[in-house]
Every structure is written in structure tokens, then in C-alpha cells.
Design an enzyme around this catalytic site. Sequence first.
Site, PDB file in Angstrom:
ATOM      1  N   VAL A   1      -3.316  -8.019  -3.346  1.00  0.00           N
ATOM      2  CA  VAL A   1      -4.175  -8.279  -4.501  1.00  0.00           C
ATOM      3  C   VAL A   1      -4.798  -9.678  -4.403  1.00  0.00           C
ATOM      4  CG1 VAL A   1      -2.843  -6.707  -5.977  1.00  0.00           C
ATOM      5  CG2 VAL A   1      -2.216  -9.141  -5.893  1.00  0.00           C
ATOM      6  N   ASP A   2      -4.617 -10.338  -3.241  1.00  0.00           N
ATOM      7  CA  ASP A   2      -4.972 -11.755  -3.136  1.00  0.00           C
ATOM      8  C   ASP A   2      -6.428 -12.031  -2.754  1.00  0.00           C
ATOM      9  OD1 ASP A   2      -5.039 -11.287  -0.333  1.00  0.00           O
ATOM     10  OD2 ASP A   2      -2.953 -11.935  -0.082  1.00  0.00           O
TER      11      ASP A   2
ATOM     12  N   GLY B   1       2.024  -5.691   8.498  1.00  0.00           N
ATOM     13  CA  GLY B   1       2.689  -6.478   7.459  1.00  0.00           C
ATOM     14  C   GLY B   1       3.016  -5.714   6.193  1.00  0.00           C
ATOM     15  N   THR B   2       3.386  -4.451   6.357  1.00  0.00           N
ATOM     16  CA  THR B   2       3.846  -3.708   5.175  1.00  0.00           C
ATOM     17  C   THR B   2       5.208  -3.096   5.441  1.00  0.00           C
ATOM     18  OG1 THR B   2       3.408  -1.910   3.614  1.00  0.00           O
ATOM     19  CG2 THR B   2       2.482  -1.638   5.840  1.00  0.00           C
TER      20      THR B   2
ATOM     21  N   CYS C   1      -8.933  -9.728 -25.110  1.00  0.00           N
ATOM     22  CA  CYS C   1     -10.135  -8.977 -24.748  1.00  0.00           C
ATOM     23  C   CYS C   1     -11.272  -9.338 -25.704  1.00  0.00           C
ATOM     24  CB  CYS C   1      -9.840  -7.482 -24.834  1.00  0.00           C
ATOM     25  SG  CYS C   1     -11.300  -6.460 -24.623  1.00  0.00           S
TER      26      CYS C   1
ATOM     27  N   CYS D   1      -8.755  -5.078 -19.881  1.00  0.00           N
ATOM     28  CA  CYS D   1      -8.154  -4.937 -21.200  1.00  0.00           C
ATOM     29  C   CYS D   1      -6.887  -4.086 -21.111  1.00  0.00           C
ATOM     30  CB  CYS D   1      -9.171  -4.291 -22.140  1.00  0.00           C
ATOM     31  SG  CYS D   1      -8.493  -3.997 -23.774  1.00  0.00           S
TER      32      CYS D   1
ATOM     33  N   PRO E   1       7.107  -8.170  12.126  1.00  0.00           N
ATOM     34  CA  PRO E   1       8.250  -8.821  12.786  1.00  0.00           C
ATOM     35  C   PRO E   1       9.547  -8.042  12.613  1.00  0.00           C
ATOM     36  CG  PRO E   1       7.449 -10.170  10.945  1.00  0.00           C
ATOM     37  CD  PRO E   1       6.553  -8.977  11.029  1.00  0.00           C
ATOM     38  N   GLU E   2       9.594  -7.154  11.603  1.00  0.00           N
ATOM     39  CA  GLU E   2      10.823  -6.398  11.317  1.00  0.00           C
ATOM     40  C   GLU E   2      10.560  -4.907  11.478  1.00  0.00           C
ATOM     41  OE1 GLU E   2      13.598  -7.979  10.446  1.00  0.00           O
ATOM     42  OE2 GLU E   2      12.663  -9.951  10.222  1.00  0.00           O
TER      43      GLU E   2
ATOM     44  N   HIS F   1      -4.309  -1.679  -4.641  1.00  0.00           N
ATOM     45  CA  HIS F   1      -3.441  -2.154  -5.734  1.00  0.00           C
ATOM     46  C   HIS F   1      -4.158  -3.166  -6.626  1.00  0.00           C
ATOM     47  CE1 HIS F   1       0.535  -0.866  -3.519  1.00  0.00           C
ATOM     48  NE2 HIS F   1      -0.110   0.146  -4.065  1.00  0.00           N
TER      49      HIS F   1
HETATM   50  C1  BJW Z   1       5.006  -9.817   8.233  1.00  0.00           C
HETATM   51  C2  BJW Z   1       4.944 -11.170   8.282  1.00  0.00           C
HETATM   52  C3  BJW Z   1       3.963 -11.692   9.097  1.00  0.00           C
HETATM   53  C4  BJW Z   1       6.516 -10.733   6.962  1.00  0.00           C
HETATM   54  N1  BJW Z   1       3.154 -10.896   9.770  1.00  0.00           N
HETATM   55  N2  BJW Z   1       4.205  -9.026   8.912  1.00  0.00           N
HETATM   56  C5  BJW Z   1       7.282   8.838  -4.077  1.00  0.00           C
HETATM   57  C6  BJW Z   1       8.552   8.578  -3.593  1.00  0.00           C
HETATM   58  C7  BJW Z   1       9.309   7.541  -4.130  1.00  0.00           C
HETATM   59  C8  BJW Z   1       8.813   6.741  -5.149  1.00  0.00           C
HETATM   60  C9  BJW Z   1       7.547   6.997  -5.630  1.00  0.00           C
HETATM   61  C10 BJW Z   1       6.811   8.024  -5.088  1.00  0.00           C
HETATM   62  N3  BJW Z   1       5.607   8.046  -5.757  1.00  0.00           N
HETATM   63  C11 BJW Z   1       5.591   7.065  -6.657  1.00  0.00           C
HETATM   64  C12 BJW Z   1       6.772   6.412  -6.614  1.00  0.00           C
HETATM   65  C13 BJW Z   1       7.116   5.260  -7.493  1.00  0.00           C
HETATM   66  C14 BJW Z   1       6.591   3.928  -6.985  1.00  0.00           C
HETATM   67  C15 BJW Z   1       7.228   3.630  -5.637  1.00  0.00           C
HETATM   68  O1  BJW Z   1       6.651   3.785  -4.597  1.00  0.00           O
HETATM   69  N4  BJW Z   1       8.449   3.133  -5.659  1.00  0.00           N
HETATM   70  C16 BJW Z   1       9.163   2.806  -4.415  1.00  0.00           C
HETATM   71  C17 BJW Z   1       9.353   1.300  -4.347  1.00  0.00           C
HETATM   72  C18 BJW Z   1      10.450   3.559  -4.404  1.00  0.00           C
HETATM   73  N5  BJW Z   1       5.144   3.928  -6.895  1.00  0.00           N
HETATM   74  C19 BJW Z   1       4.367   3.706  -7.953  1.00  0.00           C
HETATM   75  O2  BJW Z   1       4.840   3.535  -9.057  1.00  0.00           O
HETATM   76  C20 BJW Z   1       2.874   3.690  -7.714  1.00  0.00           C
HETATM   77  N6  BJW Z   1       2.213   4.519  -8.662  1.00  0.00           N
HETATM   78  C21 BJW Z   1       2.225   5.850  -8.579  1.00  0.00           C
HETATM   79  O3  BJW Z   1       2.735   6.432  -7.655  1.00  0.00           O
HETATM   80  O4  BJW Z   1       1.581   6.471  -9.621  1.00  0.00           O
HETATM   81  C22 BJW Z   1       1.840   7.859  -9.821  1.00  0.00           C
HETATM   82  C23 BJW Z   1       3.028   7.921 -10.750  1.00  0.00           C
HETATM   83  C24 BJW Z   1       2.818   7.649 -12.081  1.00  0.00           C
HETATM   84  C25 BJW Z   1       3.892   7.714 -12.953  1.00  0.00           C
HETATM   85  C26 BJW Z   1       5.179   8.019 -12.475  1.00  0.00           C
HETATM   86  C27 BJW Z   1       5.367   8.255 -11.111  1.00  0.00           C
HETATM   87  C28 BJW Z   1       4.263   8.217 -10.245  1.00  0.00           C
HETATM   88  C29 BJW Z   1       2.320   2.298  -7.959  1.00  0.00           C
HETATM   89  C30 BJW Z   1       2.841   1.293  -6.983  1.00  0.00           C
HETATM   90  C31 BJW Z   1       2.314  -0.090  -7.366  1.00  0.00           C
HETATM   91  C32 BJW Z   1       2.921  -1.187  -6.504  1.00  0.00           C
HETATM   92  N7  BJW Z   1       2.625  -2.433  -7.100  1.00  0.00           N
HETATM   93  C33 BJW Z   1       3.014  -3.661  -6.384  1.00  0.00           C
HETATM   94  C34 BJW Z   1       2.659  -4.831  -7.294  1.00  0.00           C
HETATM   95  C35 BJW Z   1       1.128  -4.985  -7.336  1.00  0.00           C
HETATM   96  C36 BJW Z   1       0.702  -6.072  -8.227  1.00  0.00           C
HETATM   97  C37 BJW Z   1       1.191  -7.411  -7.809  1.00  0.00           C
HETATM   98  O5  BJW Z   1       0.907  -7.887  -6.683  1.00  0.00           O
HETATM   99  O6  BJW Z   1       1.858  -8.021  -8.612  1.00  0.00           O
HETATM  100  O7  BJW Z   1       2.329  -3.730  -5.147  1.00  0.00           O
HETATM  101  S1  BJW Z   1       4.737  -3.684  -5.904  1.00  0.00           S
HETATM  102  C38 BJW Z   1       4.455  -4.496  -4.365  1.00  0.00           C
HETATM  103  O8  BJW Z   1       4.798  -3.601  -3.273  1.00  0.00           O
HETATM  104  C39 BJW Z   1       2.942  -4.713  -4.286  1.00  0.00           C
HETATM  105  C40 BJW Z   1       2.674  -4.403  -2.835  1.00  0.00           C
HETATM  106  O9  BJW Z   1       1.297  -4.085  -2.670  1.00  0.00           O
HETATM  107  C41 BJW Z   1       3.591  -3.254  -2.581  1.00  0.00           C
HETATM  108  C42 BJW Z   1       3.892  -3.043  -1.109  1.00  0.00           C
HETATM  109  O10 BJW Z   1       4.569  -4.116  -0.579  1.00  0.00           O
HETATM  110  P1  BJW Z   1       4.187  -4.652   0.877  1.00  0.00           P
HETATM  111  O11 BJW Z   1       2.793  -5.121   0.881  1.00  0.00           O
HETATM  112  O12 BJW Z   1       4.556  -3.651   1.883  1.00  0.00           O
HETATM  113  O13 BJW Z   1       5.103  -5.972   0.973  1.00  0.00           O
HETATM  114  P2  BJW Z   1       6.664  -6.079   1.318  1.00  0.00           P
HETATM  115  O14 BJW Z   1       7.125  -7.385   0.829  1.00  0.00           O
HETATM  116  O15 BJW Z   1       7.404  -4.898   0.867  1.00  0.00           O
HETATM  117  O16 BJW Z   1       6.689  -6.055   2.902  1.00  0.00           O
HETATM  118  C43 BJW Z   1       6.157  -7.134   3.654  1.00  0.00           C
HETATM  119  C44 BJW Z   1       6.279  -6.773   5.116  1.00  0.00           C
HETATM  120  O17 BJW Z   1       5.628  -7.784   5.871  1.00  0.00           O
HETATM  121  C45 BJW Z   1       7.721  -6.699   5.616  1.00  0.00           C
HETATM  122  O18 BJW Z   1       7.907  -5.507   6.362  1.00  0.00           O
HETATM  123  C46 BJW Z   1       7.857  -7.931   6.530  1.00  0.00           C
HETATM  124  O19 BJW Z   1       8.726  -7.709   7.631  1.00  0.00           O
HETATM  125  C47 BJW Z   1       6.448  -8.124   6.971  1.00  0.00           C
HETATM  126  N8  BJW Z   1       6.086  -9.485   7.320  1.00  0.00           N
HETATM  127  N9  BJW Z   1       5.957 -11.687   7.434  1.00  0.00           N
HETATM  128  C48 BJW Z   1       3.352  -9.536   9.637  1.00  0.00           C
HETATM  129  N10 BJW Z   1       3.849 -13.035   9.196  1.00  0.00           N
END
Ligand code: BJW
Length: 256
Positions: free
Chosen positions: A111-112, A201-202, A161, A135, A228-229, A127
Site C-alpha cells: 500500500v506504500d 517478497g511475499t 468526511c 469515507c 530470502p526465506e 490492497h
Molecule cells: C523479502 C525481503 C527482501 C523480507 N527482499 N523479500 C482463504 C483461506 C484462508 C483464509 C482466507 C481465505 N480467504 C480469505 C481469507 C481471510 C483472509 C486471509 O487470507 N487470512 C490469512 C492470513 C489466513 N483474507 C482476507 O480477509 C482478505 N479478504 C477477503 O478474502 O475477502 C473476502 C472475505 C470477506 C469476508 C470474510 C471472508 C472472506 C483481505 C486481506 C487483506 C490483507 N490486508 C493486509 C493489510 C493491508 C493494509 C495495510 O497495509 O495495513 O495486507 S494484511 C498484510 O498481509 C498486508 C499485506 O499486503 C498482506 C500480505 O503480506 P506480504 O506482503 O506477503 O508480507 P509478509 O510480511 O507476510 O511477507 C514478507 C515476505 O518478504 C516474507 O516472505 C519475507 O521472507 C520476505 N522478505 N525481506 C525480498 N529484502
Amino acid sequence: MQYPDATTNQQIKRMQQLVQESARVAVLTGAGISAESGIPTFRDAQTGYWSRFRPEDLATEEAFRRDPETVWRWYAERRAAVHAAAPNAGHIALSRWEARVPSFTLITQNVDGLHARAGSKNLIEIHGNILRVRCFARCVSYSRRDEIEVITSAADTVPRCPECGDYLRPDVVWFGENLPEAGIARAFTAAEQADLFLCVGTSAVVYPAAMVPQTALESGATVVEINPEETPLSTLVHLSLRGTAADLLPQVLGLD
Ligand code: BJW
């Protein structure tokens, strides 16, 4: 096919070859690509946000309803960090790659806004974007950018809002919320059509974003991971490169 015993040099060469051969490219990025710009990830053990905070206290509609000030303050701090950060060599490499291939789609969970600042054009922010507000009562979709600058410069109180007086919230996707429909549809289409799909990086644990590379695999793309992981994708993809985005992306794209 996997390359479990290949050296890093061989893997880099293989990826360079895939880059040369591929005309339809899609990339999914996560927080890791911005780590080297100084933006914390979510799930890294020592430094990730979720090692210090509970997601249900900060990244859900219920949390905002319960305690809007705390949630707003957290986002205000993160917005300040984003303003202070700059795109790194990983973001820049991806924007240069886009200019070299006929079809390139960059899907980011971040989101950056750093991909846009690096010059990426065909970009889907699935995201949302922390620099926008909307709002909480959904009376208008997005505030205009000039209003946002004014609104977000007011630091500690949750802004209201201008249309209905309810709270404004960050225009990001919280847990339990649907992703922007058009954006996620475009992401799946890009995955279905890609020759080469790259995940950078996810942790690939958040859905539905984590389904996008799975769709690419099922549709016949060569799928590569840079991280890296290990992640849940590591054993599924064709090539898994261990290393950081800012280090490996310029190398595999021949830009270093
Ligand atoms: C490097 C590095 C370097 C380090 N170089 N790499 C199906 C199955 C199970 C669960 C669900 C499902 N469907 C829905 C769900 C529920 C939920 C979900 O997925 N939960 C799981 C956690 C279990 N999903 C939702 O709720 C989503 N909505 C949805 O599905 O709606 C339908 C619905 C409605 C009602 C009920 C049910 C379903 C919405 C998800 C929204 C996620 N929001 C966030 C916050 C966004 C706002 C904010 O920024 O504040 O999004 S959470 C957070 O995680 C953020 C990220 O975009 C997202 C992903 O994380 P990301 O980017 O992968 O980061 P990390 O930290 O996890 O990983 C970093 C990686 O980088 C690591 O691997 C490191 O090793 C690596 N790394 N340094 C390269 N230098």
C-alpha cells in the site's frame, strides 16, 4: 521442473534466460520488496508489524469502529515512514523491465505507492494505497488528492468526511474486506495469460492474493519466486531464488 541442487549462479542464469524468452510477464510483489526501502514487513519474526501488534487490533473494520484513534495513529506513522522512504533497486528494476516487454502487469499487495514512484505503469494495487483515504460510511468513493494532503497533514485526530461527517479511513483492504473487484479480476487475467510469473517478497499466506500465483501455475506459466526465506510457494514454483529483491532483481534483469 525444480532446480533443488543448482547453485545461485546457475539459478540466476536460468532466470536471465526466462526473462529473455518471455513476452507476457506478470509479477506479484509483497512487503519484502519494500523492506530495503526501510518499510517493515508484516510477518518477519523480529521486524514485522505482526510481531509487535495484533492484526485484529489494527487492520479490521471492527478495530477501527472500536478505536479509530489508535488505528488512525498507526496508519499516520506508517504514512510518515512511506513519505520518508524511496524506491529501491528492486522497484526500479521492475519498472525498467516493464519498458522492455510487450505485456507486463505488476500486481502489488503493498500500500506504500513505491512501485508507482519507481515508474511502474501497468500497476494493480490490490490492497489499496495508504496515501489515500475514503469515507468509513462509504458515502463517497475516494477523496480528491489535494484534499488528502490537507487531511493527512492533520496528525492526531481522525479526519471527518467532508460529505457526511463520518470518519475517513485509510483506503486499504483490511481483513474480512473484499478486494477491489476490477483490480483482482485484472490480476487473475494477467496470471492466466502470463508466460512468466514472478513472486517477489511475499509470504503468500494472505488470500485471495496467494491464489494469483497458483492460478499462473495452473494456467501453464513458468513461476519463479524471489525471497530470502522459504514460503508455501517454494516447493510449487519452477525456480525459487533465495535472496533479497534489491540484490537479485537487478542481477536477473541484467541491470546491475
Ligand atoms: C523479502 C525481503 C527482501 C523480507 N527482499 N523479500 C482463504 C483461506 C484462508 C483464509 C482466507 C481465505 N480467504 C480469505 C481469507 C481471510 C483472509 C486471509 O487470507 N487470512 C490469512 C492470513 C489466513 N483474507 C482476507 O480477509 C482478505 N479478504 C477477503 O478474502 O475477502 C473476502 C472475505 C470477506 C469476508 C470474510 C471472508 C472472506 C483481505 C486481506 C487483506 C490483507 N490486508 C493486509 C493489510 C493491508 C493494509 C495495510 O497495509 O495495513 O495486507 S494484511 C498484510 O498481509 C498486508 C499485506 O499486503 C498482506 C500480505 O503480506 P506480504 O506482503 O506477503 O508480507 P509478509 O510480511 O507476510 O511477507 C514478507 C515476505 O518478504 C516474507 O516472505 C519475507 O521472507 C520476505 N522478505 N525481506 C525480498 N529484502
